[in-house]
Write an enzyme that holds these catalytic residues in place. Structure first.
Site, PDB file in Angstrom:
ATOM      1  N   HIS A  92       0.810  -1.214   0.000  1.00 14.92           N
ATOM      2  CA  HIS A  92       0.000   0.000   0.000  1.00 14.92           C
ATOM      3  C   HIS A  92       0.852   1.276   0.000  1.00 14.92           C
ATOM      4  O   HIS A  92       0.334   2.361  -0.212  1.00 14.92           O
ATOM      5  CB  HIS A  92      -1.012   0.000   1.156  1.00 14.92           C
ATOM      6  CG  HIS A  92      -0.434   0.222   2.523  1.00 14.92           C
ATOM      7  ND1 HIS A  92      -0.177  -0.802   3.397  1.00 14.92           N
ATOM      8  CD2 HIS A  92      -0.085   1.347   3.178  1.00 14.92           C
ATOM      9  CE1 HIS A  92       0.300  -0.320   4.527  1.00 14.92           C
ATOM     10  NE2 HIS A  92       0.366   0.998   4.417  1.00 14.92           N
ATOM     11  N   ASP A 119       0.265  -7.553   1.590  1.00 13.72           N
ATOM     12  CA  ASP A 119       0.685  -6.164   1.736  1.00 13.72           C
ATOM     13  C   ASP A 119       2.206  -6.031   1.724  1.00 13.72           C
ATOM     14  O   ASP A 119       2.778  -5.227   2.469  1.00 13.72           O
ATOM     15  CB  ASP A 119       0.112  -5.541   3.011  1.00 13.72           C
ATOM     16  CG  ASP A 119       0.174  -4.013   2.989  1.00 13.72           C
ATOM     17  OD1 ASP A 119       0.314  -3.450   1.882  1.00 13.72           O
ATOM     18  OD2 ASP A 119       0.104  -3.396   4.075  1.00 13.72           O
ATOM     19  N   GLY A 147       2.884   6.879   8.050  1.00 12.44           N
ATOM     20  CA  GLY A 147       4.195   7.046   7.472  1.00 12.44           C
ATOM     21  C   GLY A 147       5.172   5.995   7.941  1.00 12.44           C
ATOM     22  O   GLY A 147       6.227   5.812   7.346  1.00 12.44           O
ATOM     23  N   ASN A 148       4.865   5.263   9.004  1.00  6.57           N
ATOM     24  CA  ASN A 148       5.728   4.200   9.478  1.00  6.57           C
ATOM     25  C   ASN A 148       5.618   2.937   8.620  1.00  6.57           C
ATOM     26  O   ASN A 148       6.448   2.035   8.734  1.00  6.57           O
ATOM     27  CB  ASN A 148       5.377   3.822  10.926  1.00  6.57           C
ATOM     28  CG  ASN A 148       5.995   4.762  11.933  1.00  6.57           C
ATOM     29  OD1 ASN A 148       5.302   5.424  12.692  1.00  6.57           O
ATOM     30  ND2 ASN A 148       7.310   4.837  11.928  1.00  6.57           N
ATOM     31  N   SER A 149       4.609   2.838   7.791  1.00  4.40           N
ATOM     32  CA  SER A 149       4.392   1.616   7.033  1.00  4.40           C
ATOM     33  C   SER A 149       5.562   1.272   6.133  1.00  4.40           C
ATOM     34  O   SER A 149       6.156   2.136   5.500  1.00  4.40           O
ATOM     35  CB  SER A 149       3.141   1.737   6.165  1.00  4.40           C
ATOM     36  OG  SER A 149       1.994   1.558   6.934  1.00  4.40           O
ATOM     37  N   GLY A 191     -11.022 -14.948 -11.175  1.00  2.00           N
ATOM     38  CA  GLY A 191     -11.390 -14.359 -12.461  1.00  2.00           C
ATOM     39  C   GLY A 191     -12.387 -13.222 -12.371  1.00  2.00           C
ATOM     40  O   GLY A 191     -12.990 -12.829 -13.374  1.00  2.00           O
TER      41      GLY A 191
END
Length: 414
Positions: free
Chosen positions: A153, A183, A256-258, A314
């Protein structure tokens, strides 16, 4: 050309990656491409801490590792042969053996392996014209040759990705691969002799162990160090319709730490931070992807550009969870709908159509995207699933063969 459910709003790339209310006027509901979505939910509202900054960083240098009596082992895989694993010390860091470092020592060793990531994306705002949107996050260097792990993300939808090292050097990064389900994303910069984190073993963690986060909160405070403990193991949360099993920590996590790392008392990387709780009177609820889970994805993304063995139904699914969204999409019921059907897929040949309302999968009632993804995830590539849908006032039953999910492009430069 995929047929799709009528949508009156466009997905926007916004500055703060958050599962909480974003900094935009309107946000479309959760979508998933079968097994491939991401989302959040626990007993609390969980928010992805990615957009404006980065979270935790690097780890042990080989010299210090050997100083502490550990031998750094190189993984034999040809794809990640430069990744350093601390594997022969299996005792907890809080045991009487006492090889736990001080927080300042961990910070000093890890800081150089933490990077700041800045992404840009062009957004078409209609009559106003095109707008360039900027976001920021963090990453952790895993090889001296420039492979960096971060969150999907953080980089998803980016037209450009730039990396800033602790010494101020800046590089344009190449996107190697992303996986929205876990993620995790891998990017690469053209640099050598970088300080890489030493990868620990998240299966050895115990509740109460020291946890240290180093990152770039708010996209402006690079190198920030916070500490806490491992508050819980195997915490199950749902993020954008995907069930995730995460580490929980009370180390301060901020937007912002991600994409940064979570380190143990020996300075080993044991998690990739990806979410935090948010809401009134909620404190100390941060989450990280266990490094053992992240590394298997890291290896596949480098080798294939995607995670092998993932099933593909699909279809792209759409969860509608409130009446306002239902009104926007002009549907009468809350729940999971088929948003689009891939041309040439088994779903299309079986007869599924955009707008179909999902009733059940293999006889199990579906009320959320998490329910749908869990039911699909229980199968392997090549197996069949039974899907019941409501179309108009008529119930239809379909049998679909699951294929392997392979992105259109395994890797790309941005």
């Amino acid at each position: 050309m995929n047929e799709h459910l009528n949508n009156q709003t466009n997905e926007q790339y916004f500055n703060e990656y958050s599962i909480q209310e974003p900094q935009i006027k309107q946000r479309p509901p959760k979508r998933s491409r079968g097994k491939k979505a991401l989302a959040v939910f626990a007993a609390v509202t969980v928010m992805a801490a990615c957009s404006v900054c980065g979270y935790l960083g690097g780890v042990y240098a080989n010299g210090k590792a050997q100083e502490n009596g550990n031998s750094a082992n190189l993984n034999n895989s040809s794809n990640n042969s430069n990744v350093v694993y601390m594997s022969n010390n299996t005792s907890p860091v809080n045991s009487e053996g006492g090889d736990e470092l001080s927080i300042s020592e961990i910070a000093a060793m890890a800081a150089d392996s933490v990077v700041e990531i800045v992404v840009q994306s062009a957004s078409d705002t209609g009559y106003i014209g095109q707008t360039i949107l900027t976001g920021a996050g963090s990453g952790v260097i895993l090889t001296q040759s420039g492979y960096i792990i971060t969150n999907n993300h953080v980089v998803e939808g980016a037209d450009s990705i730039n990396v800033r090292l602790r010494n101020g050097e800046e590089y344009e990064a190449k996107l190697i691969g992303t996986d929205s389900k876990s993620d995790i994303a891998v990017i690469k910069i053209d640099a050598e002799n970088l300080t890489a984190a030493v990868v620990g073993d998240s299966s050895l963690l115990q509740v109460g162990e020291l946890a240290v986060a180093i990152g770039n909160p708010l996209g402006e405070l690079g190198g920030t160090v916070t500490d806490g403990i491992i508050s819980a193991l195997d915490r199950e949360i749902t993020i954008d319709g995907v069930n995730m099993t995460l580490l929980q920590t009370n180390a301060a996590i901020n937007p912002g730490n991600s994409g940064g790392g979570l380190f143990n008392g020996r300075g080993e990387l044991i998690g990739i931070v990806n979410a935090k709780s948010s809401g009134t009177d909620i404190e100390g609820l941060g989450f990280a992807i266990p490094i053992n889970d992240a590394m298997s994805v890291f290896d596949d993304l480098i080798e294939y550009g995607y995670v092998s063995g993932r099933v593909d139904v699909g279809m792209e699914m759409l969860e509608i969870s409130d009446t306002a969204t239902a009104y926007m999409y002009r549907v009468s019921q809350l729940g999971v709908y088929v948003y689009s059907v891939e041309s040439g897929s088994y779903a299309q040949s079986a007869g599924l159509k955009a707008g179909d309302y999902i009733l059940s999968v293999d006889g199990k009632e579906i009320s959320s995207l998490a329910d749908f993804n869990s039911a699909i995830d229980a199968h392997s590539v090549g197996e069949q699933v039974e899907i019941s849908v409501l179309r108009g006032k008529t119930v239809h039953d379909f049998t679909i063969t699951l294929t392997e999910y392979v992105p259109n492009a395994h890797s790309s430069s941005v």
